[in-house]
Design a protein around this motif. Structure first.
Motif: not given
Length: 79
Positions: A7-9, A12, A15, A53-54
């Protein structure tokens, strides 16, 4: 081989480092962008109780929040 979801954005840095780390060891993974995918965001919060995140989900059971390199190595049997 392990089944890995991250799960990321956008924007980031941890990430990005996590993806480089997994790529270095030849792992494949599924990315879920919590900014673009409301279902992924809700899943992260409600199913995995994470707001960070992550967040890694390995084989559907091991959840690691943040880029915790030692925990990842242990979960993925990397020496």
């Amino acid at each position: 081989m392990s089944n890995i979801t991250i799960y990321t954005q956008p924007d980031c840095p941890p990430c990005e480092i996590a993806k480089l780390f997994l790529n270095e060891y030849g792992f494949t993974y599924e990315l879920k962008d919590i900014k673009k995918d409301n279902k992924a965001r809700n899943e992260l919060i409600n199913k995995y109780q994470s707001y960070s995140t992550p967040t890694f989900v390995i084989n559907g059971e091991t959840v690691i929040t943040g880029f915790e390199i030692e925990k990842l190595k242990e979960a993925l049997n990397i020496e």
